[in-house]
Design a protein around this motif. Structure first.
Motif, PDB file in Angstrom:
ATOM      1  N   ALA A   1       0.834  -1.209   0.000  1.00 25.50           N
ATOM      2  CA  ALA A   1       0.000   0.000   0.000  1.00 25.50           C
ATOM      3  C   ALA A   1       0.865   1.254   0.000  1.00 25.50           C
ATOM      4  O   ALA A   1       0.582   2.216  -0.725  1.00 25.50           O
ATOM      5  CB  ALA A   1      -0.933  -0.009   1.203  1.00 25.50           C
ATOM      6  N   LEU A   2       1.920   1.264   0.798  1.00 19.78           N
ATOM      7  CA  LEU A   2       2.805   2.427   0.859  1.00 19.78           C
ATOM      8  C   LEU A   2       3.504   2.653  -0.477  1.00 19.78           C
ATOM      9  O   LEU A   2       3.659   3.793  -0.924  1.00 19.78           O
ATOM     10  CB  LEU A   2       3.822   2.268   1.989  1.00 19.78           C
ATOM     11  CG  LEU A   2       3.251   2.325   3.410  1.00 19.78           C
ATOM     12  CD1 LEU A   2       4.308   1.917   4.427  1.00 19.78           C
ATOM     13  CD2 LEU A   2       2.700   3.698   3.729  1.00 19.78           C
ATOM     14  N   GLU A   3       3.925   1.578  -1.134  1.00 18.37           N
ATOM     15  CA  GLU A   3       4.560   1.707  -2.449  1.00 18.37           C
ATOM     16  C   GLU A   3       3.571   2.257  -3.476  1.00 18.37           C
ATOM     17  O   GLU A   3       3.952   3.066  -4.330  1.00 18.37           O
ATOM     18  CB  GLU A   3       5.089   0.341  -2.911  1.00 18.37           C
ATOM     19  CG  GLU A   3       6.322  -0.093  -2.184  1.00 18.37           C
ATOM     20  CD  GLU A   3       6.764  -1.505  -2.522  1.00 18.37           C
ATOM     21  OE1 GLU A   3       7.950  -1.804  -2.309  1.00 18.37           O
ATOM     22  OE2 GLU A   3       5.940  -2.330  -2.990  1.00 18.37           O
ATOM     23  N   THR A   4       2.316   1.849  -3.400  1.00 17.87           N
ATOM     24  CA  THR A   4       1.283   2.346  -4.307  1.00 17.87           C
ATOM     25  C   THR A   4       1.175   3.861  -4.228  1.00 17.87           C
ATOM     26  O   THR A   4       0.992   4.542  -5.242  1.00 17.87           O
ATOM     27  CB  THR A   4      -0.080   1.693  -3.980  1.00 17.87           C
ATOM     28  OG1 THR A   4       0.034   0.284  -4.181  1.00 17.87           O
ATOM     29  CG2 THR A   4      -1.196   2.250  -4.841  1.00 17.87           C
ATOM     30  N   VAL A   5       1.326   4.393  -3.022  1.00 15.25           N
ATOM     31  CA  VAL A   5       1.227   5.834  -2.799  1.00 15.25           C
ATOM     32  C   VAL A   5       2.477   6.562  -3.280  1.00 15.25           C
ATOM     33  O   VAL A   5       2.411   7.734  -3.645  1.00 15.25           O
ATOM     34  CB  VAL A   5       0.978   6.101  -1.290  1.00 15.25           C
ATOM     35  CG1 VAL A   5       1.101   7.560  -0.942  1.00 15.25           C
ATOM     36  CG2 VAL A   5      -0.384   5.578  -0.891  1.00 15.25           C
ATOM     37  N   GLY A   6       3.625   5.873  -3.264  1.00 13.98           N
ATOM     38  CA  GLY A   6       4.866   6.509  -3.691  1.00 13.98           C
ATOM     39  C   GLY A   6       5.961   6.501  -2.648  1.00 13.98           C
ATOM     40  O   GLY A   6       7.059   7.021  -2.886  1.00 13.98           O
ATOM     41  N   PHE A   7       5.701   5.932  -1.477  1.00 14.23           N
ATOM     42  CA  PHE A   7       6.745   5.851  -0.456  1.00 14.23           C
ATOM     43  C   PHE A   7       7.849   4.904  -0.910  1.00 14.23           C
ATOM     44  O   PHE A   7       7.613   3.969  -1.678  1.00 14.23           O
ATOM     45  CB  PHE A   7       6.160   5.369   0.876  1.00 14.23           C
ATOM     46  CG  PHE A   7       5.427   6.432   1.646  1.00 14.23           C
ATOM     47  CD1 PHE A   7       6.116   7.368   2.406  1.00 14.23           C
ATOM     48  CD2 PHE A   7       4.047   6.503   1.613  1.00 14.23           C
ATOM     49  CE1 PHE A   7       5.443   8.349   3.120  1.00 14.23           C
ATOM     50  CE2 PHE A   7       3.357   7.472   2.314  1.00 14.23           C
ATOM     51  CZ  PHE A   7       4.056   8.405   3.070  1.00 14.23           C
ATOM     52  N   ILE A   8       9.051   5.177  -0.424  1.00 15.58           N
ATOM     53  CA  ILE A   8      10.229   4.360  -0.742  1.00 15.58           C
ATOM     54  C   ILE A   8      10.916   3.948   0.560  1.00 15.58           C
ATOM     55  O   ILE A   8      10.543   4.412   1.639  1.00 15.58           O
ATOM     56  CB  ILE A   8      11.220   5.121  -1.653  1.00 15.58           C
ATOM     57  CG1 ILE A   8      11.711   6.405  -0.962  1.00 15.58           C
ATOM     58  CG2 ILE A   8      10.570   5.440  -3.000  1.00 15.58           C
ATOM     59  CD1 ILE A   8      12.862   7.095  -1.680  1.00 15.58           C
ATOM     60  N   ASP A   9      11.929   3.107   0.440  1.00 16.45           N
ATOM     61  CA  ASP A   9      12.744   2.686   1.583  1.00 16.45           C
ATOM     62  C   ASP A   9      11.856   2.242   2.748  1.00 16.45           C
ATOM     63  O   ASP A   9      12.014   2.679   3.878  1.00 16.45           O
ATOM     64  CB  ASP A   9      13.693   3.810   2.009  1.00 16.45           C
ATOM     65  CG  ASP A   9      14.789   3.324   2.950  1.00 16.45           C
ATOM     66  OD1 ASP A   9      15.056   2.098   2.968  1.00 16.45           O
ATOM     67  OD2 ASP A   9      15.360   4.146   3.675  1.00 16.45           O
ATOM     68  N   ILE A  10      10.935   1.358   2.459  1.00 16.38           N
ATOM     69  CA  ILE A  10       9.963   0.882   3.449  1.00 16.38           C
ATOM     70  C   ILE A  10      10.592  -0.281   4.201  1.00 16.38           C
ATOM     71  O   ILE A  10      11.040  -1.260   3.596  1.00 16.38           O
ATOM     72  CB  ILE A  10       8.657   0.461   2.750  1.00 16.38           C
ATOM     73  CG1 ILE A  10       8.106   1.643   1.950  1.00 16.38           C
ATOM     74  CG2 ILE A  10       7.642  -0.057   3.766  1.00 16.38           C
ATOM     75  CD1 ILE A  10       7.126   1.269   0.874  1.00 16.38           C
ATOM     76  N   GLN A  11      10.625  -0.144   5.525  1.00 17.54           N
ATOM     77  CA  GLN A  11      11.298  -1.141   6.354  1.00 17.54           C
ATOM     78  C   GLN A  11      10.457  -1.494   7.571  1.00 17.54           C
ATOM     79  O   GLN A  11       9.811  -0.631   8.156  1.00 17.54           O
ATOM     80  CB  GLN A  11      12.641  -0.611   6.835  1.00 17.54           C
ATOM     81  CG  GLN A  11      13.603  -0.283   5.735  1.00 17.54           C
ATOM     82  CD  GLN A  11      14.911   0.259   6.263  1.00 17.54           C
ATOM     83  OE1 GLN A  11      15.330  -0.059   7.364  1.00 17.54           O
ATOM     84  NE2 GLN A  11      15.555   1.085   5.477  1.00 17.54           N
TER      85      GLN A  11
END
Length: 159
Positions: free
Chosen positions: A131-141
């Protein structure tokens, strides 16, 4: 959490965004801690209102479990718009493993959300990350899985 962040970081300022009826309780605690000059209180409902803009950090604490995946996606979009480029989102909640049975408290809590909300659930790191990647967030940990709604996920807004 705002008080703890501000005490640990003397140059930090905070914005508490919460429902208007809740703000007097927050204001009292902030005042008692002597931090009222460093905190702005903003009343609103994240389901309906935009979030205060210009923040380096957004701390989303014990919220995503009450929301459906679609509601969380809408909230992540609002957070993405509110934080500055290079800013960070921190999510604190139950973060389930792929089996959805660990942590056990999160599995039991998912049943509570099934009964008590229209679409709430506990989510796996993979679901949150997608979901976060869909929005455009990166470096998700996933920083911490935790056992008692103390799992931590971080994500960055690109610079």
């Amino acid at each position: 959490y705002t008080i703890a962040f501000l005490k640990k970081n003397p140059k930090m300022k905070g914005i508490i965004f919460d429902l208007k009826p809740v703000l007097p309780m927050a204001e009292k605690r902030i005042r008692e801690s002597g931090l009222q000059d460093r905190v702005e209180l903003v009343g609103g409902d994240f389901y309906e209102d935009e979030l205060p803009e210009g923040c380096d950090l957004a701390f989303l604490s014990a919220i995503i479990h009450q929301n459906s995946p679609e509601q969380n996606l809408a909230l992540y979009n609002k957070i993405y718009r509110a934080i500055v480029p290079g800013g960070t989102l921190v999510i604190r909640d139950h973060i389930m493993d792929e089996s959805r049975i660990f942590p056990p408290a999160g599995a039991v809590f998912a049943i509570n959300m099934l009964v008590a909300t229209e679409g709430g659930d506990t989510y796996t790191f993979k679901e949150i990350k997608s979901a976060l990647e869909t929005v455009g967030f990166i470096d998700i940990q996933q920083i911490r899985q935790g056992e008692h709604m103390d799992g931590i996920v971080t994500a960055k807004k690109s610079s």
